[in-house]
Scaffold this active site. Structure first.
Site, PDB file in Angstrom:
ATOM      1  N   THR A 171     -11.602   6.517   9.937  1.00 10.92           N
ATOM      2  CA  THR A 171     -11.695   5.913  11.273  1.00 10.92           C
ATOM      3  C   THR A 171     -11.266   6.892  12.367  1.00 10.92           C
ATOM      4  O   THR A 171     -11.538   6.674  13.527  1.00 10.92           O
ATOM      5  CB  THR A 171     -10.833   4.630  11.350  1.00 10.92           C
ATOM      6  OG1 THR A 171      -9.579   4.896  10.740  1.00 10.92           O
ATOM      7  CG2 THR A 171     -11.492   3.482  10.628  1.00 10.92           C
ATOM      8  N   ASP A 227      -3.178   4.390  -2.198  1.00  9.01           N
ATOM      9  CA  ASP A 227      -4.119   4.964  -1.222  1.00  9.01           C
ATOM     10  C   ASP A 227      -3.978   6.487  -1.234  1.00  9.01           C
ATOM     11  O   ASP A 227      -3.396   7.062  -0.322  1.00  9.01           O
ATOM     12  CB  ASP A 227      -3.783   4.364   0.157  1.00  9.01           C
ATOM     13  CG  ASP A 227      -4.671   4.861   1.274  1.00  9.01           C
ATOM     14  OD1 ASP A 227      -5.757   5.399   0.993  1.00  9.01           O
ATOM     15  OD2 ASP A 227      -4.275   4.707   2.451  1.00  9.01           O
ATOM     16  N   LYS A 276      -6.751   8.557  -1.990  1.00  4.30           N
ATOM     17  CA  LYS A 276      -8.036   9.144  -1.551  1.00  4.30           C
ATOM     18  C   LYS A 276      -8.418  10.378  -2.372  1.00  4.30           C
ATOM     19  O   LYS A 276      -8.518  11.498  -1.855  1.00  4.30           O
ATOM     20  CB  LYS A 276      -7.972   9.501  -0.069  1.00  4.30           C
ATOM     21  CG  LYS A 276      -7.699   8.315   0.850  1.00  4.30           C
ATOM     22  CD  LYS A 276      -7.746   8.733   2.307  1.00  4.30           C
ATOM     23  CE  LYS A 276      -7.593   7.585   3.269  1.00  4.30           C
ATOM     24  NZ  LYS A 276      -6.257   6.951   3.304  1.00  4.30           N
ATOM     25  N   ARG A 313       2.479  -0.352  11.007  1.00  3.82           N
ATOM     26  CA  ARG A 313       3.511  -0.387  12.045  1.00  3.82           C
ATOM     27  C   ARG A 313       3.778  -1.733  12.701  1.00  3.82           C
ATOM     28  O   ARG A 313       4.943  -2.011  13.029  1.00  3.82           O
ATOM     29  CB  ARG A 313       3.215   0.711  13.087  1.00  3.82           C
ATOM     30  CG  ARG A 313       3.494   2.100  12.510  1.00  3.82           C
ATOM     31  CD  ARG A 313       2.799   3.199  13.261  1.00  3.82           C
ATOM     32  NE  ARG A 313       1.346   3.140  13.067  1.00  3.82           N
ATOM     33  CZ  ARG A 313       0.491   3.981  13.617  1.00  3.82           C
ATOM     34  NH1 ARG A 313       0.940   4.945  14.408  1.00  3.82           N
ATOM     35  NH2 ARG A 313      -0.801   3.864  13.376  1.00  3.82           N
ATOM     36  N   LYS A 342       0.854  -1.196   0.000  1.00  8.69           N
ATOM     37  CA  LYS A 342       0.000   0.000   0.000  1.00  8.69           C
ATOM     38  C   LYS A 342       0.882   1.235   0.000  1.00  8.69           C
ATOM     39  O   LYS A 342       1.691   1.446   0.907  1.00  8.69           O
ATOM     40  CB  LYS A 342      -0.918   0.022   1.224  1.00  8.69           C
ATOM     41  CG  LYS A 342      -1.870   1.234   1.202  1.00  8.69           C
ATOM     42  CD  LYS A 342      -2.820   1.230   2.364  1.00  8.69           C
ATOM     43  CE  LYS A 342      -2.311   1.943   3.574  1.00  8.69           C
ATOM     44  NZ  LYS A 342      -2.273   3.418   3.458  1.00  8.69           N
TER      45      LYS A 342
END
Ligand code: C5P
Length: 242
Positions: A130, A67, A69, A222, A40
């Site tokens: 989120t 990613d 967006k 991570r 990603k």
């Protein structure tokens, strides 16, 4: 999951390459060499290392989720979708908050850029980030209702616009699949192996729990990139799912 091979599982793990430059990302790639996971590439690395870095991942056989967006007027998003389709990414995303017209413009961009015989990218919608709390949703963004209601509304809108799935919390997968169908792809960040540091993620699940919810892909950053031994970390995540 019992029928899946270790390589099948690796292909459903999207490793978040949240690095400042290509050199740092290369360090991790070297450690994970030979493991067929998804990569990603988010805005930090893409803005620094650019399309050339994505092309080099594709040359090495990786599947890539870009990613970035996208969220702009439909004509601009259409152009962005054309560019990333030509780049050969496997998955990219647009904000569902941009509306149905904007999302369907992304699909038009994909159609326009498709080379004969090439694999179509999966286009997914960003529902509600989120990081958005109920207070931020209602008082700052101005949307009524709960975060979960906003997520499901955006997921339905993404489906209506012709998108193939959404990014969401693993806690919302069951409701999204119930609203949009089992084939509607879910990509879920907020994943922490048992005992791992939660960091700034709040609503987390283990990889095994997320796949038990029938998510299609998990995004893990991570717990792999920050591990003393990233290869051992991803191998142990795969072991926890096989
Ligand atoms: O390091 P960690 O596993 O928390 O990384 C999660 C990745 O998923 C990051 O790249 C983050 O930008 C991304 N993401 C997220 N929540 C979303 C959408 C994307 O954590 N709602």
């Amino acid at each position: 999951m019992a029928v899946l091979t270790r390589n099948d599982i690796a292909g459903r793990i999207m490793v978040a390459l949240d690095y400042a430059n290509a050199e740092q990302a290369e360090g991790l790639l070297k450690q994970l060499e030979g493991i067929p996971c998804y990569m990603k590439v988010g805005m930090q690395l893409f803005y620094a290392a650019g399309p050339g870095f994505v092309a080099s991942l594709k040359d090495r056989g990786y599947k890539v989720f870009l990613d970035v967006k996208m969220h702009d007027i439909p004509n601009t998003v259409k152009g962005g979708a054309e560019s990333v389709t030509r780049l050969g990414v496997d998955v990219f995303n647009v904000h569902a908050a941009g509306g149905k017209h904007m999302m369907s413009a992304a699909m038009e961009g994909v159609d326009k850029a498709m080379a004969p015989g090439a694999q179509r990218p999966i286009v997914i919608g960003v529902t509600q980030l989120t990081s958005t709390s109920q207070q931020v949703l209602n008082a700052e963004i101005g949307l009524p209702g709960s975060v979960e209601q906003a997520v499901i509304r955006y997921a339905r809108l993404a489906l209506d616009a012709g998108l193939q799935g959404v990014v969401a919390s693993p806690l919302e997968v069951t409701q999204i699949k119930a609203a949009c169908g089992d084939a509607f792809v879910t990509v879920t960040p907020g994943i922490r192996p048992a005992g791992a540091d939660v960091g700034d993620q709040t609503r987390v699940m283990t990889p095994a729990e997320a796949f038990a919810q029938k998510t299609d892909y998990v995004v893990i950053g991570r717990p792999i990139t920050g591990a003393a031994d990233p290869r051992a970390a991803i191998e142990s995540i795969i072991d926890s799912i096989v």
